[in-house]
Motif scaffolding. Structure first.
Motif, PDB file in Angstrom:
ATOM      1  N   PRO A 161       0.876  -1.524  -0.032  1.00 58.51           N
ATOM      2  CA  PRO A 161       0.439   0.312  -0.149  1.00 58.51           C
ATOM      3  C   PRO A 161       0.921   0.911   0.225  1.00 58.51           C
ATOM      4  O   PRO A 161       1.628   1.693   0.510  1.00 58.51           O
ATOM      5  N   PRO A 162       0.264   1.827  -0.535  1.00 61.04           N
ATOM      6  CA  PRO A 162       1.667   3.694  -0.242  1.00 61.04           C
ATOM      7  C   PRO A 162       1.213   3.893   1.163  1.00 61.04           C
ATOM      8  O   PRO A 162       0.846   3.252   1.664  1.00 61.04           O
ATOM      9  N   GLY A 163       2.053   5.330   0.892  1.00 61.22           N
ATOM     10  CA  GLY A 163       2.265   6.120   2.175  1.00 61.22           C
ATOM     11  C   GLY A 163       2.035   7.230   2.629  1.00 61.22           C
ATOM     12  O   GLY A 163       1.898   7.498   3.919  1.00 61.22           O
ATOM     13  N   HIS A 164       1.740   8.195   1.737  1.00 63.11           N
ATOM     14  CA  HIS A 164       1.267   9.619   2.324  1.00 63.11           C
ATOM     15  C   HIS A 164       0.918   9.819   3.320  1.00 63.11           C
ATOM     16  O   HIS A 164       1.150  11.168   3.782  1.00 63.11           O
ATOM     17  N   HIS A 165      -0.610   9.800   3.520  1.00 58.00           N
ATOM     18  CA  HIS A 165      -1.648   9.838   4.217  1.00 58.00           C
ATOM     19  C   HIS A 165      -1.421   8.752   5.731  1.00 58.00           C
ATOM     20  O   HIS A 165      -2.305   9.648   6.743  1.00 58.00           O
ATOM     21  N   ALA A 166      -0.702   8.574   5.697  1.00 56.88           N
ATOM     22  CA  ALA A 166       0.123   7.920   7.106  1.00 56.88           C
ATOM     23  C   ALA A 166       1.425   8.392   8.050  1.00 56.88           C
ATOM     24  O   ALA A 166       1.484   8.983   7.991  1.00 56.88           O
ATOM     25  N   GLY A 167      -0.166   9.025   9.327  1.00 53.01           N
ATOM     26  CA  GLY A 167       0.603  10.397  10.421  1.00 53.01           C
ATOM     27  C   GLY A 167       1.879   8.841  11.659  1.00 53.01           C
ATOM     28  O   GLY A 167       1.621   7.937  11.440  1.00 53.01           O
ATOM     29  N   PRO A 168       1.823  10.133  12.293  1.00 56.63           N
ATOM     30  CA  PRO A 168       3.133   8.553  13.409  1.00 56.63           C
ATOM     31  C   PRO A 168       2.259   7.521  13.747  1.00 56.63           C
ATOM     32  O   PRO A 168       2.852   6.681  14.452  1.00 56.63           O
ATOM     33  N   ASP A 169       0.932   7.784  14.287  1.00 61.50           N
ATOM     34  CA  ASP A 169      -0.505   6.755  15.208  1.00 61.50           C
ATOM     35  C   ASP A 169      -1.097   6.683  14.219  1.00 61.50           C
ATOM     36  O   ASP A 169      -2.096   6.847  14.813  1.00 61.50           O
ATOM     37  N   PHE A 170      -1.722   7.012  12.412  1.00 63.60           N
ATOM     38  CA  PHE A 170      -2.067   6.387  12.300  1.00 63.60           C
ATOM     39  C   PHE A 170      -2.772   6.107  10.212  1.00 63.60           C
ATOM     40  O   PHE A 170      -1.587   6.623   9.680  1.00 63.60           O
ATOM     41  N   PHE A 171      -3.857   5.251  10.623  1.00 68.48           N
ATOM     42  CA  PHE A 171      -3.944   5.205   8.845  1.00 68.48           C
ATOM     43  C   PHE A 171      -5.061   5.652   8.472  1.00 68.48           C
ATOM     44  O   PHE A 171      -5.971   6.441   8.899  1.00 68.48           O
ATOM     45  N   GLY A 172      -5.209   5.512   6.855  1.00 70.67           N
ATOM     46  CA  GLY A 172      -6.678   6.151   6.128  1.00 70.67           C
ATOM     47  C   GLY A 172      -5.344   6.243   4.676  1.00 70.67           C
ATOM     48  O   GLY A 172      -4.266   6.533   4.865  1.00 70.67           O
TER      49      GLY A 172
END
Length: 347
Positions: A161-172
């Motif tokens: 899966p891609p990555g740039h929406h994932a934060g330090p402690d969240f996915f989406g």
């Protein structure tokens, strides 16, 4: 160009996502990467390599430990609730919005899924952790190759899966581990004093911005659909400039839906000037090709031929560069568009 390819990306294959009030087949599918691989092989672009094991210590300097622990064990917990869950994906159903506490880790699994996510369109599956972890390894290896003595000037993490929406402690946003942020951190640790992340996906890289928002050593720059109307809506506005040590180290260039190549390229050039003004030593390019006209969840109007010039423009920065694979959902054209960028970049 070295291309670190995730050989187990297909283990993450969501069945359904919530889209405009309905459960629909996932737009983010294994076919996306297979089309890119096919196009690169046909044109003889790049040298494919598999990644080494992921550096968990580096992951822990980008993502929070409790979030990584959750991702690693989420599928086991899901099955433990009911073995029949093996036939279903995990989708969140409850979120801690304004006024709720975020510092408490609930014992309830459904509550923790909501704590660590921000949308209902990113199914977590049996193979999500393994696929995302191998993708993170691709990004770290690509950065270390570029940042090492005598290494190539450019490398790519070809993964999903891609990555740039994932934060330090969240996915989406289909993202679980932030490959662009991991590459930037790896470049910093390899000796680059200043790193720029240039995000050209249609959707704002909210996770990357969040990770570096208070840091002055990483510039985050994004050209994307205006969040007043486009996902992820709640970040990506032009007045978000960074905070604390990161003040003036974040640049958002939102554009109206329907923007064509000429307007988009003007924004890209403004972002590239910001990279030059920042005096970056290395560059991460979060490469989304969902800017193509006709992408099912995006609204810009680039043509496939435009992507060669995108690559040429990016090459003029003259910086050691890592590409990370982000969005692009008009599946048959994804491979052509990525290959065009890399072909243009390589001259």
């Amino acid at each position: 160009m070295l291309i670190f390819h995730n050989p187990i990306h297909h283990l993450h294959a969501g069945r359904q996502e919530m889209f405009r009030g309905k459960l629909v087949p996932c737009h983010e599918s294994p076919a996306r990467l297979e089309f890119v691989l096919q196009a690169l092989r046909q044109r003889g672009i790049g040298e494919l390599r598999a990644p080494s094991p992921a550096d968990m210590a580096l992951l822990g300097r980008v993502h929070s430990p409790r979030y990584l622990d959750f991702l690693q064990g989420a599928w086991r917990e899901w099955i433990a609730l009911d073995p029949a869950n093996a036939e279903l994906d995990v989708l969140p159903s409850v979120w801690p919005v304004r006024g709720f506490r975020h510092d408490v880790t609930p014992a309830n699994f459904a509550a923790r899924v909501g704590l660590y996510s921000f949308d209902s369109g990113s199914p977590l599956t049996a193979g999500t952790w393994d696929a995302a972890l191998a993708g993170a390894a691709c990004a770290i290896d690509a950065a270390r190759a570029v940042g090492g003595a005598g290494g190539p000037r450019a490398a790519m993490a070809l993964t999903r899966p891609p990555g740039h929406h994932a934060g330090p402690d969240f996915f989406g946003g289909y993202c679980f581990l932030n490959n662009a942020a991991l590459a930037a951190q790896a470049l910093r640790e390899a000796g680059a004093a200043r790193v720029a992340v240039l995000d050209i996906d249609y959707h704002h890289g909210n996770g990357t911005q969040t990770i570096f928002y208070e840091r002055g050593d990483v510039l985050t720059m994004s050209v994307h659909g205006d969040p007043l109307t486009e996902y992820p809506f709640f970040l990506g506005h032009a007045d978000e400039r960074g905070a604390g040590a990161g003040e003036d180290c974040n640049l958002n260039l939102p554009l109206a839906a329907g923007t064509g190549y000429a307007g988009w390229r003007e924004a890209l050039r403004a972002g590239m000037r910001a990279v030059q003004d920042f005096r970056a030593d290395a560059l991460v390019i979060a490469l989304g090709v969902d800017t193509i006209e006709g992408d099912p969840i995006s609204k810009f109007k680039l043509a496939s031929a435009d992507y060669r010039q995108v690559g040429r423009d990016l090459a003029t920065l003259g910086l050691p560069a890592v590409f990370t694979m982000e969005g692009g959902y008009a599946v048959e054209e994804v491979g052509t568009n990525v290959a065009n960028v890399l072909e243009g970049y390589g001259g």
